[in-house]
Write an enzyme that holds these catalytic residues in place. Structure first.
Site, short mmCIF file in Angstrom:
data_model
loop_
_atom_site.label_atom_id
_atom_site.label_comp_id
_atom_site.label_asym_id
_atom_site.label_seq_id
_atom_site.Cartn_x
_atom_site.Cartn_y
_atom_site.Cartn_z
N LYS A 170 19.29 24.67 -24.84
CA LYS A 170 19.16 23.42 -23.47
C LYS A 170 17.60 24.14 -22.51
O LYS A 170 17.15 23.73 -21.88
CB LYS A 170 20.45 22.81 -22.79
CG LYS A 170 21.28 22.54 -23.47
CD LYS A 170 20.97 20.91 -23.65
CE LYS A 170 21.53 20.24 -25.46
NZ LYS A 170 21.14 19.03 -25.67
N TYR A 186 23.79 27.37 -27.85
CA TYR A 186 23.73 25.81 -27.43
C TYR A 186 23.56 26.23 -25.73
O TYR A 186 22.44 25.44 -25.77
CB TYR A 186 25.48 25.75 -27.12
CG TYR A 186 25.48 24.41 -26.42
CD1 TYR A 186 24.75 23.32 -26.68
CD2 TYR A 186 26.04 24.44 -24.71
CE1 TYR A 186 24.80 22.03 -25.72
CE2 TYR A 186 26.43 23.50 -24.33
CZ TYR A 186 25.71 22.13 -25.12
OH TYR A 186 25.30 21.03 -23.66
N SER A 204 21.76 20.35 -19.34
CA SER A 204 23.13 20.56 -18.84
C SER A 204 23.68 20.85 -17.80
O SER A 204 22.15 22.33 -17.66
CB SER A 204 23.79 21.00 -20.68
OG SER A 204 24.92 21.72 -19.95
C1 UD1 Z 1 31.90 23.05 -21.43
C2 UD1 Z 1 30.32 23.89 -21.65
C3 UD1 Z 1 28.96 23.36 -21.36
C4 UD1 Z 1 29.22 21.74 -21.82
C5 UD1 Z 1 30.36 21.59 -21.23
C6 UD1 Z 1 29.97 19.87 -22.02
C7 UD1 Z 1 31.52 26.04 -21.89
C8 UD1 Z 1 31.81 27.21 -21.42
N1 UD1 Z 1 30.46 25.25 -21.63
O1 UD1 Z 1 31.98 23.11 -20.53
O2 UD1 Z 1 28.04 24.25 -22.23
O3 UD1 Z 1 27.54 21.41 -20.99
O4 UD1 Z 1 31.12 22.13 -22.16
O5 UD1 Z 1 31.20 18.76 -21.84
O6 UD1 Z 1 32.09 25.57 -22.90
N2 UD1 Z 1 39.93 23.69 -19.95
C9 UD1 Z 1 41.10 23.90 -20.00
N3 UD1 Z 1 42.24 24.22 -20.91
C10 UD1 Z 1 41.25 22.85 -22.40
C11 UD1 Z 1 40.13 22.81 -22.20
C12 UD1 Z 1 39.19 23.25 -20.98
O7 UD1 Z 1 42.14 24.44 -18.81
O8 UD1 Z 1 42.07 23.28 -23.24
C13 UD1 Z 1 38.85 24.16 -18.48
C14 UD1 Z 1 38.14 24.86 -18.77
O9 UD1 Z 1 38.03 26.65 -18.82
C15 UD1 Z 1 36.93 24.94 -17.31
C16 UD1 Z 1 37.79 22.54 -17.11
O10 UD1 Z 1 39.40 22.82 -17.75
O11 UD1 Z 1 37.65 25.03 -16.57
C17 UD1 Z 1 36.68 21.80 -18.65
O12 UD1 Z 1 36.35 22.57 -19.39
P1 UD1 Z 1 35.47 21.75 -20.32
O13 UD1 Z 1 35.88 20.69 -20.74
O14 UD1 Z 1 35.42 22.88 -21.55
O15 UD1 Z 1 33.78 21.82 -19.71
P2 UD1 Z 1 32.99 23.17 -19.61
O16 UD1 Z 1 33.65 24.66 -20.18
O17 UD1 Z 1 32.43 23.13 -17.82
#
Ligand code: UD1
Length: 339
Positions: free
Chosen positions: A154, A150, A125
């Protein structure tokens, strides 16, 4: 026909990869303990490809059963997806994560070694880079200590594989995914989040479907073009294709070194609001959302320099964000109709 074992082959990226492998002419065997997957994905895969993969219900923490699998089923290579992947849960239950993700990997590698299986692709990842100092992120970007157990599993997994590759002369490719999104265009397979989704796209599709009331956008005060955080959203079918290319590279002995790393992203970053807008536009609907404070542990931005994968794997992302989000929505609607 080359035989490939796919661990975690009933999961989100695993199932798409199984389909792509079968369509590329590989025979696929699946190990999955269904701890975070549904066995009906076997039927779903079969309904796309008309080929039923052999399925083994094995927990890789069970060393005996893992060894027996390899003794009874000679395979040419392994793609290893089977692992826990919920960041928040890993913070609450770190030992469960270390036990599952690391013990599973070690048992798998020992059994492979004893049974002379020399090729493995590891599901890694972009989390191993943390908040990188420079964008885009290439494979030489220094790794940072991940925030969550997690993420640490990795990074530790990659380190275990480094020693494994060099000590036992094995061939290893670590694929570092950015943010996987989308679903198969048939809508027969896709992401199946258990409980409340943590990831952005499943939350968006569930909000659009009325399962969730309102999407929380975590923070609009980041130093980005619209204040929301930037990620590189890569389609799951494009990821699956990269796995086929990576295992083929090993089968054809085209790898340059016996341990290789590839970043798999589109090369373009999108903000959270851009994703929401793209989803709305692609599907002609609107999503209820509200700006909330930043989520703990989130980074500002991450997007890939994918030129190494393009050059060496001859791989190229082909599916636009809008198309991915259309497929995600079709999958969500399909799931709703099945209930
Ligand atoms: C997350 C994990 C990462 C993992 C990946 C797998 C964390 C810190 N990282 O990445 O290790 O490999 O998932 O898919 O959790 N967001 C919102 N609202 C929501 C959900 C997300 O605003 O309800 C935003 C988050 O703040 C972020 C972006 O959307 O900026 C992507 O979030 P997400 O899909 O959870 O992925 P990551 O956090 O990048």
């Amino acid at each position: 026909m080359k035989k490939i074992l796919v661990t975690g082959g009933l999961g989100y990226i695993g199932s798409h990869t199984v389909v792509a492998l079968q369509q590329a002419g590989y025979e696929v065997l699946i190990i999955d303990d269904c701890s975070n997957a549904d066995k009906d994905f076997l039927d779903r895969i079969t309904s796309i490809t008309s080929i039923r993969p052999q399925y083994f219900s094995i927990d890789l923490k069970d060393q005996l059963k893992t060894n027996q699998f390899f003794e009874n089923n000679p395979v040419d290579g392994v793609i290893h997806f089977a692992a826990y992947k919920a960041v928040g849960e890993s913070v609450e239950k770190p030992l469960m994560y270390y036990r599952n993700n690391l013990m599973g990997l070690i048992n798998l590698l020992e059994a492979m070694n004893e049974n002379k299986v020399d090729h493995v692709i590891f599901s890694s990842s972009c989390t191993v880079y943390g908040q990188a100092d420079q964008m885009p992120i290439d494979e030489q970007t220094p790794l940072k200590k991940p925030e969550s157990p997690y993420g640490k599993t990795k990074q530790m997994g990659e380190e275990i594989l480094e020693d494994y590759a060099s000590t036992y002369q094995k061939n290893v490719i670590c694929l570092r995914y950015f943010n996987p999104v989308g679903a198969h265009p048939s809508s027969k397979i896709g992401e199946l989040p258990k409980g409340i989704p943590n990831n952005l796209v499943p939350y968006v599709t569930q909000t659009a479907a009325g399962i969730r009331e309102c999407l929380s956008v975590w923070g609009d005060d980041y130093p980005t073009r619209d204040g929301t955080a930037i990620r590189d959203y890569i389609d799951v079918n494009d990821l699956a294709d990269a796995h086929v290319k990576a295992i083929t590279r090993l089968m054809e002995q085209k790898n340059k070194t016996n341990l290789e790393f590839f970043n798999l992203g589109t090369g373009t970053g999108s903000t959270v609001l851009e994703v929401v807008n793209a989803f709305e536009k692609a599907n002609n609907l609107s999503v209820n959302y509200k700006i909330q404070p930043r989520r703990a542990g989130d980074i500002v931005e991450a997007f890939a320099d994918n030129s190494f994968a393009k050059k060496e794997l001859n791989w190229q992302p082909t599916i636009s964000l809008e198309e991915s989000l259309r497929n995600s929505w079709n999958w969500e609607q399909n799931l709703g109709q099945e209930k």
